[in-house]
Motif scaffolding. Structure first.
Motif, PDB file in Angstrom:
ATOM      1  N   TYR A 127       0.815  -1.213   0.000  1.00 53.76           N
ATOM      2  CA  TYR A 127       0.000   0.000   0.000  1.00 53.76           C
ATOM      3  C   TYR A 127       0.853   1.270   0.000  1.00 53.76           C
ATOM      4  CZ  TYR A 127      -3.754  -3.227   1.147  1.00 53.76           C
ATOM      5  OH  TYR A 127      -4.654  -4.260   1.111  1.00 53.76           O
ATOM      6  N   GLU A 132      -3.806   6.754  -1.884  1.00 58.90           N
ATOM      7  CA  GLU A 132      -4.598   6.743  -0.651  1.00 58.90           C
ATOM      8  C   GLU A 132      -3.718   6.782   0.602  1.00 58.90           C
ATOM      9  OE1 GLU A 132      -6.642   3.905  -3.633  1.00 58.90           O
ATOM     10  OE2 GLU A 132      -4.610   4.298  -2.889  1.00 58.90           O
ATOM     11  N   TYR A 133      -2.437   6.462   0.424  1.00 59.25           N
ATOM     12  CA  TYR A 133      -1.527   6.307   1.561  1.00 59.25           C
ATOM     13  C   TYR A 133      -1.000   7.644   2.079  1.00 59.25           C
ATOM     14  CZ  TYR A 133       2.399   4.291   4.227  1.00 59.25           C
ATOM     15  OH  TYR A 133       3.281   3.929   5.217  1.00 59.25           O
ATOM     16  N   SER A 135      -0.143  10.873   3.905  1.00 61.22           N
ATOM     17  CA  SER A 135      -0.472  11.241   5.273  1.00 61.22           C
ATOM     18  C   SER A 135       0.155  12.579   5.613  1.00 61.22           C
ATOM     19  CB  SER A 135       0.042  10.162   6.227  1.00 61.22           C
ATOM     20  OG  SER A 135       0.105  10.633   7.557  1.00 61.22           O
ATOM     21  N   ARG A 219     -14.599   4.003  10.922  1.00 62.42           N
ATOM     22  CA  ARG A 219     -13.965   4.921   9.972  1.00 62.42           C
ATOM     23  C   ARG A 219     -13.875   6.302  10.612  1.00 62.42           C
ATOM     24  NH1 ARG A 219     -15.521   8.626   6.046  1.00 62.42           N
ATOM     25  NH2 ARG A 219     -14.430   8.522   4.034  1.00 62.42           N
ATOM     26  N   ALA A 229      -9.496   7.802   2.670  1.00 62.21           N
ATOM     27  CA  ALA A 229      -9.412   7.074   1.400  1.00 62.21           C
ATOM     28  C   ALA A 229      -8.731   5.718   1.586  1.00 62.21           C
ATOM     29  CB  ALA A 229      -8.657   7.905   0.367  1.00 62.21           C
ATOM     30  N   LEU A 230      -7.726   5.652   2.447  1.00 61.48           N
ATOM     31  CA  LEU A 230      -7.056   4.378   2.707  1.00 61.48           C
ATOM     32  C   LEU A 230      -7.957   3.461   3.524  1.00 61.48           C
ATOM     33  CD1 LEU A 230      -4.529   2.637   2.446  1.00 61.48           C
ATOM     34  CD2 LEU A 230      -3.619   3.766   4.496  1.00 61.48           C
ATOM     35  N   GLN A 231      -8.658   4.021   4.483  1.00 63.77           N
ATOM     36  CA  GLN A 231      -9.615   3.229   5.258  1.00 63.77           C
ATOM     37  C   GLN A 231     -10.668   2.622   4.329  1.00 63.77           C
ATOM     38  OE1 GLN A 231     -10.993   5.252   8.968  1.00 63.77           O
ATOM     39  NE2 GLN A 231      -9.613   6.904   8.341  1.00 63.77           N
ATOM     40  N   ASP A 232     -11.167   3.442   3.407  1.00 69.17           N
ATOM     41  CA  ASP A 232     -12.183   2.964   2.460  1.00 69.17           C
ATOM     42  C   ASP A 232     -11.624   1.860   1.564  1.00 69.17           C
ATOM     43  OD1 ASP A 232     -13.919   4.843   3.501  1.00 69.17           O
ATOM     44  OD2 ASP A 232     -13.599   6.295   1.891  1.00 69.17           O
ATOM     45  N   ARG A 233     -10.372   1.979   1.182  1.00 70.28           N
ATOM     46  CA  ARG A 233      -9.762   0.938   0.343  1.00 70.28           C
ATOM     47  C   ARG A 233      -9.688  -0.388   1.096  1.00 70.28           C
ATOM     48  NH1 ARG A 233      -3.801   1.002  -2.719  1.00 70.28           N
ATOM     49  NH2 ARG A 233      -3.779  -1.233  -3.163  1.00 70.28           N
TER      50      ARG A 233
END
Length: 276
Positions: A127, A132-133, A135, A219, A229-233
């Motif tokens: 990832y 999405e990663y 931060s 979430r 976005a990473l949580q959703d992925r």
């Protein structure tokens, strides 16, 4: 009378069991048991850095995913003897909880990720570099890292409590919905060292075993460390891997550490998990 659930709480990187204290109290007030676990090398097991941070030996050298799993499963087995177990992981703690359920799904009645890693298509490195990663911590890392990880054999940071500009950045990244006093209290209680090596296969979802356990993803919509976005992925990939048992998703408007500093909304949602 149905036995109350026991929540086994697993902390994230540079953290410890004490950070779960406010959530544990919220659960206890609602009639449930809570057991927060210190992963090896954390909390009272952490080694204090003495002398030069760049060369002082780290207590996290040679720490492993297997050691983390052993400690958590010991707690889960003990709790399981007294009733249902809800296993909860925050942030990096999700790697450990995934590996635990892969190893012993029969011991866990429900699995909860709180803005936590839930690797499906690969280990954590799969990832890294993904859009999405990204931060808010990325720009701060050069100032946080206190020693070359490869030379030290561990990840070591200096939380920069005497650097107002760095603390400003950490405030926005970690606890934008909290006060400066709350942030400083958290940072003072954070460990400086974290394990460098992760067993990428062990922490990846095994659909046949992990998929046997009902799971919830909390979430955090204002998280700037584990972006939404990473949580959703994570949720989308897990649902694709185990389509007959999708995630139950709960949305909280919280920062990464906000749920531990202001615990009532999370405690309420965790109790709903146990009661349903």
């Amino acid at each position: 009378m149905t036995a109350p659930a026991t929540f086994v709480l697993v902390h994230g990187a540079f953290s410890c069991a004490a950070h779960w204290g406010p959530v544990a109290r919220g659960l206890a007030r609602r009639g449930h048991r809570a057991l927060a676990v210190d992963l090896p090398g954390h909390g009272l097991d952490a080694r204090v850095v003495v002398g030069d941070p760049a060369t002082s030996p780290s207590g996290m050298v040679a720490r492993s995913t297997a050691g983390d799993v052993e400690v958590v499963l010991e707690a889960v087995r003990a709790a399981h003897e007294h009733g249902p177990v809800v296993l909860v992981g925050h942030s990096r703690g999700g790697l450990t909880t995934t590996a635990c359920v892969n190893a012993a799904p029969e011991l866990v009645d429900h699995l909860v990720y709180v803005s936590a890693w839930c690797c499906v298509t690969g280990g954590p490195t799969a990832y890294q570099g993904a859009p999405e990663y990204a931060s808010d911590l990325d720009a701060l890392l050069p100032r946080l890292v206190a020693a070359p990880p490869a030379e030290l054999g561990a990840l070591r940071v200096d939380w920069g409590l005497d650097d107002p500009e760095l603390v400003d950045g950490l405030h926005g990244a970690l606890l934008a919905d909290g006060t400066r006093a709350e942030l400083l209290a958290m940072l003072r209680s954070m460990d400086t060292d974290e394990a460098l090596v992760i067993d990428e296969d062990a922490v990846r979802v095994d659909p046949a075993r992990w998929g046997r356990v009902p799971h919830t993803y909390v979430r955090l919509g204002r998280d700037r460390v584990m972006p939404p976005a990473l949580q959703d992925r994570f949720v989308a990939e897990a649902d694709a891997a185990v389509p007959d048992r999708p995630f139950r998703v709960v949305d909280l408007p919280s920062s990464h550490l906000g749920v531990q500093v202001h615990p009532e909304p999370l405690a309420e949602h965790l109790v709903q998990v146990a009661e349903t």
